[in-house]
Enzyme design. Structure first.
Site, PDB file in Angstrom:
ATOM      1  N   GLU A 123       0.880  -1.305   0.085  1.00  0.00           N
ATOM      2  CA  GLU A 123      -0.001   0.105  -0.014  1.00  0.00           C
ATOM      3  C   GLU A 123       0.896   1.314  -0.138  1.00  0.00           C
ATOM      4  O   GLU A 123       1.788   1.284   0.613  1.00  0.00           O
ATOM      5  CB  GLU A 123      -0.825  -0.001   1.182  1.00  0.00           C
ATOM      6  CG  GLU A 123      -1.843   1.093   1.331  1.00  0.00           C
ATOM      7  CD  GLU A 123      -2.819   1.357   2.578  1.00  0.00           C
ATOM      8  OE1 GLU A 123      -3.768   2.008   2.523  1.00  0.00           O
ATOM      9  OE2 GLU A 123      -2.173   0.507   3.511  1.00  0.00           O
ATOM     10  N   LYS A 128     -10.050   2.339  -2.476  1.00  0.00           N
ATOM     11  CA  LYS A 128     -10.184   1.971  -0.954  1.00  0.00           C
ATOM     12  C   LYS A 128     -11.542   2.193  -0.413  1.00  0.00           C
ATOM     13  O   LYS A 128     -11.601   3.470  -0.442  1.00  0.00           O
ATOM     14  CB  LYS A 128      -8.934   2.315  -0.191  1.00  0.00           C
ATOM     15  CG  LYS A 128      -9.170   1.566   1.206  1.00  0.00           C
ATOM     16  CD  LYS A 128      -7.647   1.970   1.742  1.00  0.00           C
ATOM     17  CE  LYS A 128      -7.594   1.542   3.420  1.00  0.00           C
ATOM     18  NZ  LYS A 128      -6.362   1.842   3.989  1.00  0.00           N
ATOM     19  N   CYS A 149      -5.636  -2.939   2.527  1.00  0.00           N
ATOM     20  CA  CYS A 149      -5.628  -2.664   3.852  1.00  0.00           C
ATOM     21  C   CYS A 149      -6.810  -2.707   4.737  1.00  0.00           C
ATOM     22  O   CYS A 149      -7.142  -3.888   5.059  1.00  0.00           O
ATOM     23  CB  CYS A 149      -4.600  -1.405   4.004  1.00  0.00           C
ATOM     24  SG  CYS A 149      -3.844  -1.311   5.676  1.00  0.00           S
TER      25      CYS A 149
END
Length: 295
Positions: A37, A108, A144
């Site tokens: 990331e 995300k 994540c």
């Protein structure tokens, strides 16, 4: 298919970090190469500072650079970049390249806001959960904090993702050097650190089993200071891994820089889903509550 996960440290500047990443990619043997990331810079969300929005100004140039890397190396490449749409709207965006072409991108969805992980200050949540078609298979790319949500993994799998991929930046908070308080010491015992690491691995292993898919997560390593001084910083724990569709650990990294690689057979996952038909037996008529914040 061979997969390569590039687990690395931040090298002090974007230029040095990107150069080092490129050298690691050249040594990777995978058809599919996955980066961690926000791999071009430090994990800047340790504090809230508007200067870091400047990192997103080069998004288009960054996309072109990694597209060329994908073309030159003839690989499918999963990157993680800071995307600016306009002033005030920025995304944490995974861009996937397929041998020189942009195969797709994922923004995300789940954005944390915790000490040392102040991402809501920087990122707008994405509004789509869609797999990306590539020459090596259908990739369910998430990022994540998405790792903790079985709903996101399930949606990707239901839409045909053959492997779940998580570029990641997670680690233990470091106590400030000038003030080691009781709470900080309590949260940083070896026992508590191991609990956190085990939980992170366990939840993703569960995604593999529940959905009958491979799961690959690549995490950064190294200690990065909090420039604001509010916290000591973060010690990223590495431990990148690939699990098989029955939760079997295929390969796992340690806490140092390394390339971890393995071969996987996507047909195996398809056979597992026939033997363990979890999708068939879902009671979707009873799941309406999942659309509410609480029930």
């Amino acid at each position: 298919m061979k997969i390569s996960l590039i687990q690395q440290e931040y090298k002090g500047s974007k230029e040095e970090t990107v150069s080092h990443t490129f050298e690691m990619i050249k040594n990777a043997k995978g058809d599919l190469v996955i980066l961690q990331e926000l791999h071009q810079n430090e994990y800047f969300c340790k504090c809230e500072d508007t200067k870091y929005f400047d990192y997103a100004e080069s998004f288009n140039e960054d996309v072109e650079f990694w597209r060329k890397v994908s073309e030159e190396r003839n690989i499918v490449l999963v990157t993680s970049l800071f995307e600016k749409v306009m002033d005030g709207i920025y995304y944490n965006t995974a861009v996937v390249f397929d041998r020189g072409e942009i195969a797709g991108k994922y923004r995300k969805n789940h954005i944390p806001d915790d000490p040392g992980f102040y991402e809501k200050f920087y990122f707008t949540p994405g509004d789509e959960i869609e797999p990306i078609d590539t020459s090596v298979g259908k990739l369910g790319v998430l990022v994540c904090w998405d790792q903790w949500y079985p709903e996101a993994a399930r949606i990707m799998a239901l839409k045909g993702a053959e492997i779940l991929i998580y570029p990641t930046a997670i680690g233990w908070l470091m106590c400030p050097e000038d003030r080691i308080d009781e709470l900080c010491e309590k949260e940083n015992t070896l026992q508590e650190k191991q609990k956190m690491l085990d939980a992170w691995i366990a939840v993703q292993r569960g995604h593999a089993v529940a959905n009958g898919v491979y799961v690959a997560a690549v995490n950064r390593v190294g200690k990065e200071k909090d420039q604001s001084g509010c916290l000591g910083g973060i010690e990223f724990w590495g431990n990148s891994f690939i699990f098989g569709p029955q939760g079997e650990e295929i390969v796992r990294a340690g806490g140092k820089e390394e390339i971890i690689e393995t071969e996987i057979d996507l047909k195996k996952a398809a056979e597992i889903r026939k033997i363990w038909p979890f999708f068939r037996d879902r009671r979707i008529e009873n799941y309406k509550c999942l659309q509410n914040r609480y029930c």
